[in-house]
Design a protein around this motif. Structure first.
Motif, PDB file in Angstrom:
ATOM      1  N   PRO A 179      34.525  51.161  17.511  1.00 39.46           N
ATOM      2  CA  PRO A 179      35.640  50.546  18.228  1.00 39.46           C
ATOM      3  C   PRO A 179      36.935  50.613  17.418  1.00 39.46           C
ATOM      4  CG  PRO A 179      33.731  49.076  18.206  1.00 39.46           C
ATOM      5  CD  PRO A 179      33.408  50.218  17.299  1.00 39.46           C
ATOM      6  N   ALA A 180      38.029  50.951  18.088  1.00 41.64           N
ATOM      7  CA  ALA A 180      39.317  51.048  17.381  1.00 41.64           C
ATOM      8  C   ALA A 180      40.382  50.285  18.150  1.00 41.64           C
ATOM      9  CB  ALA A 180      39.720  52.506  17.237  1.00 41.64           C
ATOM     10  N   LEU A 181      41.182  49.547  17.422  1.00 40.81           N
ATOM     11  CA  LEU A 181      42.275  48.797  18.028  1.00 40.81           C
ATOM     12  C   LEU A 181      43.480  49.720  18.175  1.00 40.81           C
ATOM     13  CD1 LEU A 181      42.813  45.508  18.435  1.00 40.81           C
ATOM     14  CD2 LEU A 181      44.483  46.012  16.697  1.00 40.81           C
ATOM     15  N   LEU A 182      43.792  50.124  19.411  1.00 40.22           N
ATOM     16  CA  LEU A 182      44.903  51.058  19.624  1.00 40.22           C
ATOM     17  C   LEU A 182      46.239  50.343  19.751  1.00 40.22           C
ATOM     18  CD1 LEU A 182      43.445  53.688  22.120  1.00 40.22           C
ATOM     19  CD2 LEU A 182      43.227  53.541  19.644  1.00 40.22           C
ATOM     20  N   ARG A 183      46.215  49.115  20.245  1.00 38.60           N
ATOM     21  CA  ARG A 183      47.466  48.355  20.368  1.00 38.60           C
ATOM     22  C   ARG A 183      47.156  46.879  20.184  1.00 38.60           C
ATOM     23  NH1 ARG A 183      50.783  48.190  26.031  1.00 38.60           N
ATOM     24  NH2 ARG A 183      49.028  46.884  26.651  1.00 38.60           N
ATOM     25  N   PRO A 184      47.778  46.219  19.196  1.00 35.42           N
ATOM     26  CA  PRO A 184      47.601  44.773  19.098  1.00 35.42           C
ATOM     27  C   PRO A 184      48.238  44.108  20.310  1.00 35.42           C
ATOM     28  CG  PRO A 184      49.148  45.550  17.418  1.00 35.42           C
ATOM     29  CD  PRO A 184      48.714  46.753  18.194  1.00 35.42           C
ATOM     30  N   GLY A 185      47.669  43.005  20.773  1.00 31.60           N
ATOM     31  CA  GLY A 185      48.230  42.362  21.960  1.00 31.60           C
ATOM     32  C   GLY A 185      47.729  40.953  22.134  1.00 31.60           C
ATOM     33  N   GLY A 186      47.609  40.541  23.382  1.00 37.42           N
ATOM     34  CA  GLY A 186      47.352  39.140  23.729  1.00 37.42           C
ATOM     35  C   GLY A 186      46.037  38.550  23.256  1.00 37.42           C
ATOM     36  N   ILE A 187      45.068  39.370  22.883  1.00 38.84           N
ATOM     37  CA  ILE A 187      43.836  38.858  22.260  1.00 38.84           C
ATOM     38  C   ILE A 187      43.886  39.270  20.792  1.00 38.84           C
ATOM     39  CG2 ILE A 187      41.316  38.979  22.177  1.00 38.84           C
ATOM     40  CD1 ILE A 187      42.013  37.762  24.771  1.00 38.84           C
ATOM     41  N   ALA A 188      43.744  38.285  19.909  1.00 39.35           N
ATOM     42  CA  ALA A 188      43.881  38.562  18.476  1.00 39.35           C
ATOM     43  C   ALA A 188      42.714  39.402  17.955  1.00 39.35           C
ATOM     44  CB  ALA A 188      43.962  37.256  17.698  1.00 39.35           C
TER      45      ALA A 188
END
Ligand code: TXA
Ligand code: MG
Length: 336
Positions: A197-206
């Motif tokens: 799993p990779a975080l492509l964009r930080p956003g509303g769920i930390a």
């Protein structure tokens, strides 16, 4: 059997909302564009199964075609019909849907979703929004709704119906007004199509909340280079205000506006907007785009922003501010 006469004080607004919803659903069914509220930002919606409608989104936003779109759906059942589902997808959606988490999954060949949504690729971005009007629109249309943020490409994301009106008012068939978006930054984009799993964009769920469910630290996406765009939204300058942004300011000039954070805003600015006087990152996220929109309308020389911790929703806030501050030359995706 007759119907009771509606009580104008109570049910008139309700029936107006219901009528607006029906008009929005009908516009979507006939291939139109409808801006709709989600808990993060307003989306520019179109029937995701209709190539022409999806193409109209790109045209309205003046967005380059290779930037793929998020498809809004009712929940995991709809998701499993569109994409290759997994145990991990189940665990994540049980915990975070409906809500501001977008999952990148491999699309099923016969899913019926326009290929343009995936920019011709093998994957698809799915999310079930938590906003009651978005949920009602999905239920009313019974359609998957493709929807990027309802701003022109390269502009700040809209968190009120007014923002949409100013930026795209003449491009949409209808704007469904649901007030101010409570979360205020876009969804977290998490790629679970690959091995890791990779975080492509930080956003509303930390990030940390996702890591708790996954049970291990999240990988960051590989650096974006040239045509190899894993998630084009990662490109540096993507949220461009008119004015120059100065990050981590320790002082402020008289002709600058100040975007402050916390109980001790810097002194000396002509105009100050405080993201959260109490230093609450959730409140700051909710105020971010609205305050940027407001400051951007002022006649000033630039916007100085105070340092913001990058924990929790602070990661998404710092990411958006950094992009807003990036020089225009890095706006590779900005339409001519
Ligand atoms: O909160 C949100 O996510 C809002 C509301 C309206 O749902 N939508 C939104 O959409 O921010 P947009 O199009 O502005 O941003 C979608 C992001 C972009 O960074 C895009 O590159 C990425 O998701 N994305 C979409 N499909 C993808 C895919 N198949 N693979 C990788 N990234 C994808
Ligand atoms: Mg956007």
């Amino acid at each position: 059997m007759g119907f009771a006469t509606p009580d104008t004080t109570e049910s008139e607004p309700l029936s107006q909302a219901a009528a607006a919803l029906r008009r929005a659903a009908s516009a979507l069914r006939s291939g139109g564009l409808v801006a709709f509220p989600t808990e993060t930002v307003y989306g520019l919606g179109a029937d995701a199964t209709n190539d022409h409608a999806v193409a109209a989104i790109f045209e309205a936003k003046a967005r380059p075609h290779f930037n793929p779109l998020i498809v809004h759906i009712t929940g995991p059942d709809a998701g499993a019909a569109i994409a290759e589902w997994s145990d991990l997808a189940d665990r994540l959606t049980t915990r975070f849907w409906p809500g501001p988490l977008t999952l990148i999954l491999r699309r099923r060949p016969e899913c019926g979703i326009s290929k343009l949504v995936s920019a011709g690729g093998e994957t698809i971005a799915l999310r079930a929004p938590a906003h009651p009007l978005a949920a009602a629109l999905l239920a009313e249309t019974n359609l998957p709704i493709a929807g990027p943020s309802a701003n022109r490409s390269g502009r700040i994301s809209p968190t009120t119906a007014d923002h949409v009106r100013q930026d795209l008012g003449d491009q949409v068939d209808m704007i469904l007004d649901g007030g101010t978006c409570p979360v205020g930054v876009e969804s977290t984009v998490l790629d679970i199509a690959g091995d890791r799993p990779a975080l492509l964009r930080p956003g509303g769920i930390a990030r940390s909340d996702i890591e708790t469910v996954i049970g291990s630290p999240l990988a960051n996406p590989p650096p974006v280079a040239g045509g190899d765009l894993r998630s084009p939204g990662q490109l540096e300058s993507h949220y461009a205000p008119r004015h120059r942004l100065r990050l981590n300011a320790r002082d402020v000039a008289v002709d600058e506006a100040l975007l402050a954070f916390g109980p001790a805003p810097l002194a000396g600015a002509r105009i100050t907007a405080n993201l959260s006087p109490s230093g609450d990152l959730t409140e700051a996220a909710a105020n971010l785009f609205s305050m940027l929109h407001d400051l951007d309308r002022e006649e000033i020389a630039g916007i100085a922003t105070m340092p913001i911790p990058s924990t929790g929703l602070g990661e998404a806030i710092c990411d958006r501010l950094r992009r807003a501050a990036a020089p225009l030359s890095t706006q590779a995706l900005k339409a001519p």
